[in-house]
Design an enzyme around this catalytic site. Structure first.
Site, PDB file in Angstrom:
ATOM      1  N   ASP A  46     -10.830   9.816  55.343  1.00  0.00           N
ATOM      2  CA  ASP A  46     -11.950   8.866  55.274  1.00  0.00           C
ATOM      3  C   ASP A  46     -11.451   7.463  54.917  1.00  0.00           C
ATOM      4  O   ASP A  46     -11.920   6.462  55.475  1.00  0.00           O
ATOM      5  CB  ASP A  46     -13.047   9.344  54.307  1.00  0.00           C
ATOM      6  CG  ASP A  46     -12.490   9.971  53.040  1.00  0.00           C
ATOM      7  OD1 ASP A  46     -11.275  10.216  52.973  1.00  0.00           O
ATOM      8  OD2 ASP A  46     -13.271  10.193  52.102  1.00  0.00           O
ATOM      9  N   LYS A  93      -7.425  15.823  54.195  1.00  0.00           N
ATOM     10  CA  LYS A  93      -8.598  15.792  53.319  1.00  0.00           C
ATOM     11  C   LYS A  93      -8.321  16.824  52.221  1.00  0.00           C
ATOM     12  O   LYS A  93      -9.081  17.777  51.997  1.00  0.00           O
ATOM     13  CB  LYS A  93      -9.841  16.141  54.165  1.00  0.00           C
ATOM     14  CG  LYS A  93     -11.155  15.922  53.484  1.00  0.00           C
ATOM     15  CD  LYS A  93     -11.527  14.468  53.299  1.00  0.00           C
ATOM     16  CE  LYS A  93     -12.791  14.344  52.488  1.00  0.00           C
ATOM     17  NZ  LYS A  93     -13.008  13.020  51.926  1.00  0.00           N
ATOM     18  N   ASP A 139      -8.202  13.361  66.626  1.00  0.00           N
ATOM     19  CA  ASP A 139      -9.098  13.081  67.747  1.00  0.00           C
ATOM     20  C   ASP A 139      -9.916  11.828  67.441  1.00  0.00           C
ATOM     21  O   ASP A 139     -10.065  10.927  68.273  1.00  0.00           O
ATOM     22  CB  ASP A 139     -10.027  14.302  67.932  1.00  0.00           C
ATOM     23  CG  ASP A 139     -10.745  14.277  69.266  1.00  0.00           C
ATOM     24  OD1 ASP A 139     -10.478  13.368  70.067  1.00  0.00           O
ATOM     25  OD2 ASP A 139     -11.588  15.175  69.496  1.00  0.00           O
ATOM     26  N   TYR A 154     -10.664  23.152  66.263  1.00  0.00           N
ATOM     27  CA  TYR A 154     -11.014  23.317  67.677  1.00  0.00           C
ATOM     28  C   TYR A 154     -10.614  24.695  68.209  1.00  0.00           C
ATOM     29  O   TYR A 154     -11.063  25.100  69.278  1.00  0.00           O
ATOM     30  CB  TYR A 154     -10.351  22.232  68.543  1.00  0.00           C
ATOM     31  CG  TYR A 154     -10.886  20.833  68.314  1.00  0.00           C
ATOM     32  CD1 TYR A 154     -11.974  20.601  67.471  1.00  0.00           C
ATOM     33  CD2 TYR A 154     -10.312  19.740  68.932  1.00  0.00           C
ATOM     34  CE1 TYR A 154     -12.466  19.331  67.257  1.00  0.00           C
ATOM     35  CE2 TYR A 154     -10.801  18.452  68.715  1.00  0.00           C
ATOM     36  CZ  TYR A 154     -11.869  18.260  67.873  1.00  0.00           C
ATOM     37  OH  TYR A 154     -12.348  16.985  67.665  1.00  0.00           O
ATOM     38  N   ASP A 176      -9.099   7.528  68.856  1.00  0.00           N
ATOM     39  CA  ASP A 176     -10.086   6.717  69.576  1.00  0.00           C
ATOM     40  C   ASP A 176     -10.382   5.439  68.809  1.00  0.00           C
ATOM     41  O   ASP A 176     -10.528   4.360  69.391  1.00  0.00           O
ATOM     42  CB  ASP A 176     -11.391   7.507  69.796  1.00  0.00           C
ATOM     43  CG  ASP A 176     -11.363   8.254  71.123  1.00  0.00           C
ATOM     44  OD1 ASP A 176     -10.250   8.497  71.634  1.00  0.00           O
ATOM     45  OD2 ASP A 176     -12.442   8.589  71.646  1.00  0.00           O
TER      46      ASP A 176
END
Ligand SMILES: NC(=O)c1ccc[n+]([C@@H]2O[C@H](COP(=O)([O-])OP(=O)(O)OC[C@H]3O[C@@H](n4cnc5c(N)ncnc54)[C@H](O)[C@@H]3O)[C@@H](O)[C@H]2O)c1
Length: 351
Positions: A221, A189, A245, A142, A249
């Site tokens: 994942d 990852k 992020d 980001y 959620d």
């Protein structure tokens, strides 16, 4: 104890939910003999309207001079629907995080005994879930270099991490794990990304400093799957900005409602405490928004100021209100519901 708390209500339902948290904090303060001095300041669209920018210097000065910041929400459809607006409420949030050095976003995920059946997930999977996701907040993709090439036909964003950024997040994670279930999971990852390999290498080096903590490494994942299959397997998760992020959620589904989940953003000094939801503009001014996420964020604030009993008192009264059905319409299932302000009054009176 004297506490100085900056109050940034923001936009939409922000002021309404903040008002209830203030009632609850004041009730806790009088129960435990504390004195809270509240300092209100502008942020978001409210600040743009008043002074032309979303995180004014005066607001920053008030935050810096406080022991903690209690934040409502920002965001306004006037800006959401105008992609060409140069100044936007969300810029205030990013500027504030940067200015206050808030590099770690902490999101607890837990279930409420009386609401377990509201989750779309099965009771036996989620009952007893108690995990915390610590998301890196000021680095990664980001904030990395980005741009367009090839006359706009190619775009790139860069995930950059410095070792110090990983170390400070990992330190928060290890310290949290020591106070909780003593398990830390580093989510990355590393099979593909170099930045993730630096995460893994850095956390592995730090393991020896925290021999009591059991550390695991999992790919993001796989965690996206396991988090809702068996959330009880996790205690503290640390992860990069983008992965966090998404996972935070996802994790909010476990508890059942956006209106319930608190969070904190931490740095070296001041912490900021806020609900995970946004400004829910459709409900603004209607006195119907659920104030519990903000009230529970205030509980996190007390906890971090080493006032654990006070925090527990808030959590207990929240659980009691849920068990007795003193809830806003989002939790009422078409049955009797209470106004935002009535829930706040009930909580304060029952403390
Ligand atoms: N940290 C923040 O301040 C923050 C976070 C997310 C979104 N936003 C902003 O908020 C605005 C609205 O965004 P959105 O609609 O995507 O997200 P939102 O969280 O405001 O609302 C999404 C949905 O969640 C439910 N909800 C949220 N808060 C609730 C509450 N307290 N009680 C009951 N139900 C609640 C509602 O059904 C609502 O329609 C946008 O401008 C967005 O940029 C701000």
């Amino acid at each position: 104890m004297n506490l100085n708390i900056a109050l940034l209500a923001g936009d939409g339902i922000g002021p309404e939910v903040i008002d209830q948290a203030v009632k609850v904090c004041n009730a806790v303060a009088s129960k435990f003999n504390h004195e809270i001095s509240w300092k209100s300041a502008l942020v978001g669209a409210a600040a743009i309207d008043a002074v032309g920018e979303p995180y004014p210097d005066e607001t920053h000065a008030i935050c810096e001079a406080s022991d903690a910041v209690l934040f409502g929400a920002i965001g306004d459809p006037r800006f959401d629907n105008n992609p060409s607006a140069k100044v936007r409420p969300e810029q205030g949030l990013l500027k504030m995080r940067k200015a206050l050095g808030l590099f770690a976003n902490v999101r607890p995920t837990f279930t409420f005994p009386s609401l377990i059946d509201k989750s779309p997930l099965k009771r036996d999977r989620i009952e007893g879930t108690d995990l915390v996701i610590v998301r890196e907040l000021t680095g990664g993709v980001y904030f990395g270099e980005r741009g367009r090439l090839n006359e706009g036909e190619t775009a790139f964003d860069t995930m950059t991490y410095h070792r110090f950024e990983i170390e400070r997040i990992a330190k928060k994670g290890f310290e949290m794990a020591l106070k909780r279930g003593k398990k830390l999971c580093c989510v990355d990852k590393a099979n593909v990304l170099e930045a993730s390999r630096l995460w893994r290498e850095t956390v592995q080096r730090m393991e020896k400093d925290y021999p009591e903590v059991e550390v695991t490494y999992e790919f993001v994942d796989a965690v996206a799957m396991r988090l809702i299959q068996w959330p009880k397997g996790y205690d503290v998760i640390i992860t990069a900005n983008l992965f966090g992020d998404i996972l935070t959620d996802e994790a909010s589904v476990i508890s059942g409602s956006m209106g319930l989940m608190p969070s904190s953003s931490l740095g070296e000094k001041i912490g900021l405490y806020e609900p995970i939801h946004g400004s829910y503009p459709q409900a603004a001014g209607k006195d119907i928004a659920n104030p519990l996420a903000t009230v529970l964020s205030a509980a996190m604030l007390f906890e971090d100021l080493n006032l654990a009993e006070e925090a527990e008192a808030i959590r207990e009264v929240v659980n009691k209100s849920l068990a007795e059905g003193i809830v806003t319409e989002d939790l009422a299932d078409g049955g009797k519901s209470y106004k935002t302000s009535e829930v706040g009054d009930w909580l304060a009176n029952n403390l």
